[in-house]
Structure formats: structure tokens, C-alpha cells
Design an enzyme around this catalytic site. Structure first.
Site, short mmCIF file in Angstrom:
data_model
loop_
_atom_site.label_atom_id
_atom_site.label_comp_id
_atom_site.label_asym_id
_atom_site.label_seq_id
_atom_site.Cartn_x
_atom_site.Cartn_y
_atom_site.Cartn_z
CB SER A 28 7.77 -28.43 11.02
OG SER A 28 6.71 -27.54 11.33
CG LEU A 37 1.70 -27.26 13.25
CD1 LEU A 37 0.26 -27.54 12.88
CD2 LEU A 37 1.87 -27.17 14.76
CE1 TYR A 86 9.94 -30.06 22.61
CE2 TYR A 86 8.51 -31.39 24.01
CZ TYR A 86 8.69 -30.60 22.90
OH TYR A 86 7.63 -30.33 22.07
CE LYS A 135 7.92 -27.17 22.99
NZ LYS A 135 7.58 -26.23 21.91
CB SER A 137 5.32 -37.78 10.43
OG SER A 137 5.01 -39.15 10.40
#
Length: 316
Positions: free
Chosen positions: A47, A49, A191, A195, A226
Site C-alpha cells: 500500500s 503507507l 470499518y 477499528k 494517495s
């Protein structure tokens, strides 16, 4: 007297610049020494990151184990790291195919990860699966997949690697989480739930393993944008930005936290052994504060936002 007054400001600025340069160099060397020769495992290294974390840890002399669910992109990352690093000061990364959403395989792959060097010093949980939509439109199957990727996968990997850290009485686990681990946002039920669950698990684990000198850290940005739309030719971003995972809207491109900034914060977190970092501008920080101390007001504001959104006809 006049000449002295004229020269005072430039000399002061020069002195401050010199001190800042020295501080940056010391911090850079300190960061390198903190991870040099350390075995660092990064999940979802492909990804935006993950790539930047791989870059900063590789440059720092870490022995990397890069995990991802696309072998071709792992190889692209491997080639990019090798091409920009000094081979006399860095280690050749090891690659491991890992899909954290496939729980049936995580334990076996975790043993493969541990077998790369026989130990793990730093585990960076970076993998994350996102979904957006009204709760009644998201299937239970998708809910389970989100929980597998964002919660059960990371804790399964942790449970396999943790005994090694405990027996050696050293190690650090870094969870890259999200603001949605602290407050719920509409249309992100699955999501946000995953988390919240991950944050709760690692908060509990932090207290359990403190006596073994194992550090548990969480880094929670608002959201990670991004790379810029057109990476510069010949640079690090251009060499690896063939297929970005996080393709956001123009708003995210403008206000999101850049992967480079988050990767550098992860490095600082490892170096300083910080327990919790919240990367956000003042508005999200204020939202967390309001959610904690004035929940009814927070819920009312969020509900109004949902109503306004539903009243606007969608384009197309």
C-alpha cells in the site's frame, strides 16, 4: 551600534537554522540506530503507507520482512528498495505472501514470517480493508470479511509472534489504526467496528505485556491519502506508484495525511517507544473531545449531517 543591530537578525536566523540542521541530523541518526539490524515485519507493504514504511525502515538498516497479497507488487517494491539503497548499509528484504482476510492461512504464514530470521523485533500492522455504505446495504458476509482483515487477521498474526517477543523480553507492536477507532462515522459501520475492536485489543495487550518490556503503540491518522496524482519521473514515488491502493477523492488529496508523514511518525513512534499517537488537524481532534464529553451534541450534529446528505440528489 547601528551595524550591530543590522547584523543581529541575520546572525540570529543563521544560528537558529544551524541548530535546526543539527537537530534534524541527530534525529535522523537516532532513528537509524533505533532500527539498525532489527527485524521489522510490515503487513500490506504494497500500500502507499506500507511502501513508505518499508523505505524508512530499509534506509535505517532494518532487516525487513515485507508482507502483501499481491506477489508482483511485492517484487516491484523489492526492486525499488534495492535500486535506491546502499547495499553495504542495508539488508536485502524478504517477501512473504500474506492475505490477512484469509484467516485459515494466517497462522501458517505467521510461522513463515517468524522463520525468516528466527525472531521479530518490530511488527507494524498496516493492512486494512475499507467499505462504505448504509448498514442495511452491507451484507453480513462483507461485515465478516472486514472484521477478518482489520481485526482477526492482525490479532492472529500477533498471537503467533508475541511469544517470541515475550521470551526474549523485547519487541514492539505498532498498530496503524484510524480516527474511526475512536468515533463512529455514518456509512462506515463495518470499518469503524473493526477499528474500534482492534484498538480495544491492543490497548488491553499493552498493559498485559508491559512487564516483559514489549511495547504496544497505536498510530491513528484521520485518513491516508494517495500519492499525488502524477508522481515525479525518476523519483521514489514514480518507481513504485504503479497501482495505488488508496485512490481518494480530491478532498482526500487535499486534506488527508500523506503516507510519507505517517511513515515518519511510525519511525518516531518506534524510536521513542510512544504508546499512542493521534495524527489529525484541530477539527477531528475537537470531534473526539466533543464525542467524549458531550455525546448528545455530537450525535445530533452527525445525524443532521446524514439528513442533509440524504436530501441531496445523487449525480448520475
Amino acid at each position: 551600534m547601528g551595524v550591530t543591530a543590522v547584523l543581529a537578525l541575520p546572525l540570529l536566523l543563521l544560528g537558529i537554522s544551524g541548530l535546526l540542521f543539527i537537530y534534524q541530523e541527530v534525529s535522523r541518526l537516532w532513528s537509524k540506530s533505533a532500527v539498525q539490524n532489527k527485524v521489522v515485519v510490515i503487513t500490506d507493504a504494497i500500500s502507499g503507507l506500507g511502501k513508505e514504511c518499508a523505505r524508512v525502515f530499509h534506509t535505517g538498516g532494518a532487516r525487513l520482512v515485507l508482507c502483501g497479497k499481491n506477489w508482483e507488487r511485492l517484487e516491484n517494491l523489492y526492486d525499488a528498495l534495492i535500486s535506491v539503497a546502499d547495499p553495504s548499509k542495508t539488508f536485502t528484504p524478504k517477501l512473504v505472501f500474506l492475505d490477512l482476510a484469509d484467516i485459515s492461512c494466517v497462522q501458517d504464514v505467521a510461522k513463515e514470517v517468524l522463520g525468516c530470521y528466527g525472531c521479530v523485533d518490530i511488527l507494524v500492522h498496516n493492512a486494512s480493508l475499507k467499505v462504505k455504505g448504509p448498514a442495511d446495504k452491507i451484507s453480513l458476509e462483507l461485515d465478516r470479511r472486514i472484521m477478518d482483515a482489520n481485526y482477526f487477521g492482525p490479532i492472529t498474526l500477533t498471537k503467533v509472534l508475541l511469544p517470541n517477543m515475550i521470551s526474549r523480553r523485547t519487541g514492539q507492536i505498532v498498530l496503524v489504526n484510524n480516527i474511526q477507532g475512536k468515533l463512529g462515522i455514518p456509512f462506515r459501520t463495518a470499518y469503524a467496528a473493526s477499528k474500534h475492536a482492534a484498538l480495544g485489543f491492543f490497548d488491553c495487550l499493552r498493559a498485559e505485556v508491559e512487564e516483559y518490556d514489549v511495547v504496544v503503540s497505536t498510530v491513528s491518522p484521520t485518513f491516508i491519502r494517495s500519492y499525488h496524482a502524477h508522481p515525479g519521473q525518476g523519483g521514489w514515488e514514480a518507481s513504485i506508484c504503479k497501482c495505488e491502493l488508496f485512490q481518494g477523492s480530491q478532498r482526500k488529496l487535499t486534506y488527508g495525511v500523506h503516507p510519507v508523514d505517517v511513515a515518519e511518525e511510525v519511525m518516531r513512534t518506534v524510536r521513542r517507544k510512544k504508546q499512542e499517537v493521534f495524527m489529525a488537524n484541530p477539527i477531528p481532534k475537537a470531534a473526539v473531545y466533543v464525542r467524549t464529553f458531550f455525546p448528545e451534541f455530537f450525535f445530533a450534529v452527525v445525524a443532521c449531517g446524514v439528513k442533509e446528505r440524504l436530501s441531496v440528489p445523487e449525480e448520475g
